[in-house]
Design an enzyme around this catalytic site. Structure first.
Site, PDB file in Angstrom:
ATOM      1  N   THR A   1       0.836  -1.213   0.000  1.00 65.59           N
ATOM      2  CA  THR A   1       0.000   0.000   0.000  1.00 65.59           C
ATOM      3  C   THR A   1       0.869   1.262   0.000  1.00 65.59           C
ATOM      4  OG1 THR A   1      -0.202  -0.134   2.410  1.00 65.59           O
ATOM      5  CG2 THR A   1      -2.034  -1.028   1.126  1.00 65.59           C
TER       6      THR A   1
ATOM      7  N   SER B   1      -1.023  -8.594   5.957  1.00 70.73           N
ATOM      8  CA  SER B   1      -2.069  -9.505   5.471  1.00 70.73           C
ATOM      9  C   SER B   1      -3.180  -9.610   6.499  1.00 70.73           C
ATOM     10  CB  SER B   1      -1.490 -10.896   5.195  1.00 70.73           C
ATOM     11  OG  SER B   1      -2.545 -11.778   4.831  1.00 70.73           O
TER      12      SER B   1
ATOM     13  N   HIS C   1      -0.311 -16.581  -5.352  1.00 71.20           N
ATOM     14  CA  HIS C   1      -1.448 -16.113  -6.145  1.00 71.20           C
ATOM     15  C   HIS C   1      -1.019 -15.662  -7.541  1.00 71.20           C
ATOM     16  CE1 HIS C   1      -3.946 -15.321  -2.245  1.00 71.20           C
ATOM     17  NE2 HIS C   1      -3.804 -16.586  -2.523  1.00 71.20           N
TER      18      HIS C   1
ATOM     19  N   ILE D   1       0.606 -10.052  -6.338  1.00 76.99           N
ATOM     20  CA  ILE D   1       0.851 -10.376  -7.744  1.00 76.99           C
ATOM     21  C   ILE D   1       1.697  -9.281  -8.394  1.00 76.99           C
ATOM     22  CG2 ILE D   1      -1.181 -11.832  -8.071  1.00 76.99           C
ATOM     23  CD1 ILE D   1      -1.628  -8.401  -9.268  1.00 76.99           C
TER      24      ILE D   1
HETATM   25  P1  NAD Z   1      -5.847  -7.766   2.543  1.00 83.26           P
HETATM   26  O1  NAD Z   1      -6.197  -6.597   1.654  1.00 83.26           O
HETATM   27  O2  NAD Z   1      -6.923  -8.724   2.887  1.00 83.26           O
HETATM   28  O3  NAD Z   1      -5.232  -7.218   3.902  1.00 83.26           O
HETATM   29  C1  NAD Z   1      -4.211  -6.266   3.904  1.00 83.26           C
HETATM   30  C2  NAD Z   1      -3.876  -5.956   5.363  1.00 83.26           C
HETATM   31  O4  NAD Z   1      -2.738  -5.100   5.365  1.00 83.26           O
HETATM   32  C3  NAD Z   1      -4.997  -5.238   6.117  1.00 83.26           C
HETATM   33  O5  NAD Z   1      -5.324  -5.961   7.297  1.00 83.26           O
HETATM   34  C4  NAD Z   1      -4.403  -3.850   6.438  1.00 83.26           C
HETATM   35  O6  NAD Z   1      -4.750  -3.397   7.725  1.00 83.26           O
HETATM   36  C5  NAD Z   1      -2.921  -4.108   6.345  1.00 83.26           C
HETATM   37  N1  NAD Z   1      -2.159  -2.942   5.895  1.00 83.26           N
HETATM   38  C6  NAD Z   1      -2.429  -2.113   4.870  1.00 83.26           C
HETATM   39  N2  NAD Z   1      -1.458  -1.195   4.714  1.00 83.26           N
HETATM   40  C7  NAD Z   1      -0.564  -1.439   5.713  1.00 83.26           C
HETATM   41  C8  NAD Z   1       0.656  -0.819   6.101  1.00 83.26           C
HETATM   42  N3  NAD Z   1       1.151   0.246   5.455  1.00 83.26           N
HETATM   43  N4  NAD Z   1       1.335  -1.333   7.168  1.00 83.26           N
HETATM   44  C9  NAD Z   1       0.828  -2.411   7.862  1.00 83.26           C
HETATM   45  N5  NAD Z   1      -0.318  -3.034   7.510  1.00 83.26           N
HETATM   46  C10 NAD Z   1      -1.010  -2.555   6.451  1.00 83.26           C
HETATM   47  O7  NAD Z   1      -4.623  -8.440   1.867  1.00 83.26           O
HETATM   48  P2  NAD Z   1      -4.286  -9.958   1.743  1.00 83.26           P
HETATM   49  O8  NAD Z   1      -4.352 -10.617   3.066  1.00 83.26           O
HETATM   50  O9  NAD Z   1      -3.023  -9.994   0.977  1.00 83.26           O
HETATM   51  O10 NAD Z   1      -5.436 -10.571   0.838  1.00 83.26           O
HETATM   52  C11 NAD Z   1      -5.861  -9.893  -0.356  1.00 83.26           C
HETATM   53  C12 NAD Z   1      -5.749 -10.692  -1.640  1.00 83.26           C
HETATM   54  O11 NAD Z   1      -5.758  -9.771  -2.723  1.00 83.26           O
HETATM   55  C13 NAD Z   1      -4.448 -11.417  -1.751  1.00 83.26           C
HETATM   56  O12 NAD Z   1      -4.795 -12.637  -2.239  1.00 83.26           O
HETATM   57  C14 NAD Z   1      -3.634 -10.658  -2.803  1.00 83.26           C
HETATM   58  O13 NAD Z   1      -3.216 -11.570  -3.781  1.00 83.26           O
HETATM   59  C15 NAD Z   1      -4.615  -9.780  -3.529  1.00 83.26           C
HETATM   60  N6  NAD Z   1      -4.130  -8.385  -3.706  1.00 83.26           N
HETATM   61  C16 NAD Z   1      -2.841  -8.178  -4.106  1.00 83.26           C
HETATM   62  C17 NAD Z   1      -2.368  -6.893  -4.249  1.00 83.26           C
HETATM   63  C18 NAD Z   1      -0.928  -6.696  -4.688  1.00 83.26           C
HETATM   64  O14 NAD Z   1      -0.395  -7.540  -5.411  1.00 83.26           O
HETATM   65  N7  NAD Z   1      -0.273  -5.627  -4.268  1.00 83.26           N
HETATM   66  C19 NAD Z   1      -3.186  -5.802  -3.964  1.00 83.26           C
HETATM   67  C20 NAD Z   1      -4.519  -6.065  -3.553  1.00 83.26           C
HETATM   68  C21 NAD Z   1      -4.956  -7.363  -3.421  1.00 83.26           C
END
Ligand code: NAD
Length: 248
Positions: free
Chosen positions: A28, A194, A119, A103
């Protein structure tokens, strides 16, 4: 410094076989939104439906339009301090593997070598008709420029699907098997960004704990595994990684 951060750093210093399990939260701060964090993408069910395997089959052009809308920054995002921290630990011989649900390919860009993308990746794709492998990066640039959707195979004209595991898809079994092996062999599993709500990825902390590993969770929000963790760090990953880089 936040005591939990200090405790987590101490555990990292003491560990020899660290595995990381990263999620969307580690990216993020690179400008790629997560799904379930504050302001995450989960709130738009219509867009999420398009990102499923059946959504892709129904309307691949709409899938790509949704992906470009959801992740406008995906093609030019740069690794964060947290990605670089894991690459730094691997270079020191302390990390046996980075298991990622992401991803976006940012772990490899940061220099991590032993990465398990359970993934998949948006960087490559395959033709859904002839199976030809395709480098997606030049295609995304074209999509944004010319708006020609969906991208088609240059060999047979079939629709190209990125190598990502969509909702309703099953993670690649060989990659997941390796991720399980890493979780079984680590002495510390470091969960970074996560929600631990997506299975089977969310089984990995339990597997590591069953094999005697310690669990450290760095996440802005609570997870179901928090009560089982040795340390929970409720902080931004950038702040945690910045402090940890200075001490490892
Ligand atoms: P999720 O979106 O379910 O959870 C993300 C977690 O990260 C949240 O609980 C949030 O509080 C925390 N978070 C966000 N920013 C943060 C920071 N700066 N510091 C600390 N914590 C922080 O993510 P997930 O568990 O990975 O599941 C989502 C699914 O979506 C995965 O399967 C993933 O493949 C996919 N996805 C991937 C991307 C990517 O590749 N960057 C982006 C979005 C979703």
């Amino acid at each position: 410094m936040n005591t939990a951060i200090e405790q987590a750093i101490e555990l990292i210093q003491l560990s020899h076989r660290i595995a990381a399990l990263s999620g969307a939260g580690i990216s993020t701060e690179a400008g790629i939104p997560d799904f379930r964090g504050p302001g995450g993408l989960w709130d738009d069910p219509e867009l999420m439906a398009l990102m499923s395997a059946s959504g892709f089959r129904r309307d691949a052009a709409a899938f790509y339009r949704a992906a470009l809308k959801l992740f406008p920054n995906l093609t030019n995002a740069q690794p964060t301090t947290a990605h670089r921290f894991l690459a730094h630990l691997e270079e020191q011989g302390k990390v046996i593997g980075v298991i990622t649900q992401n991803i976006d390919g940012l772990h490899q860009m940061a220099g991590s070598k032993n990465v398990f993308e359970i993934h998949g990746t948006f960087r490559t794709g395959h033709c859904t008709r002839c199976g030809a492998l395709c480098d997606m990066m030049p295609l995304y640039a074209d999509l944004e420029r010319a708006g020609s959707l969906p991208p088609l195979c240059t060999k047979c004209g079939g629709t190209i699907k990125p190598d990502v595991v969509l909702f309703e898809d099953i993670p690649p079994p060989d990659v997941f098997r390796e991720a399980v092996r890493v979780a079984q062999q680590c002495d510390l599993l470091l969960v970074m960004g996560s929600s631990l709500l997506v299975y089977p990825a969310a089984d990995l902390p339990g597997i590591a704990l069953d094999c005697g590993a310690r669990l450290v969770i760095v996440n802005l929000e609570e997870t179901d595994y928090d009560p089982l963790a040795t340390v929970v760090v409720r902080a931004r990953l950038g702040d945690f990684a910045h402090a940890a880089l200075a001490k490892t």
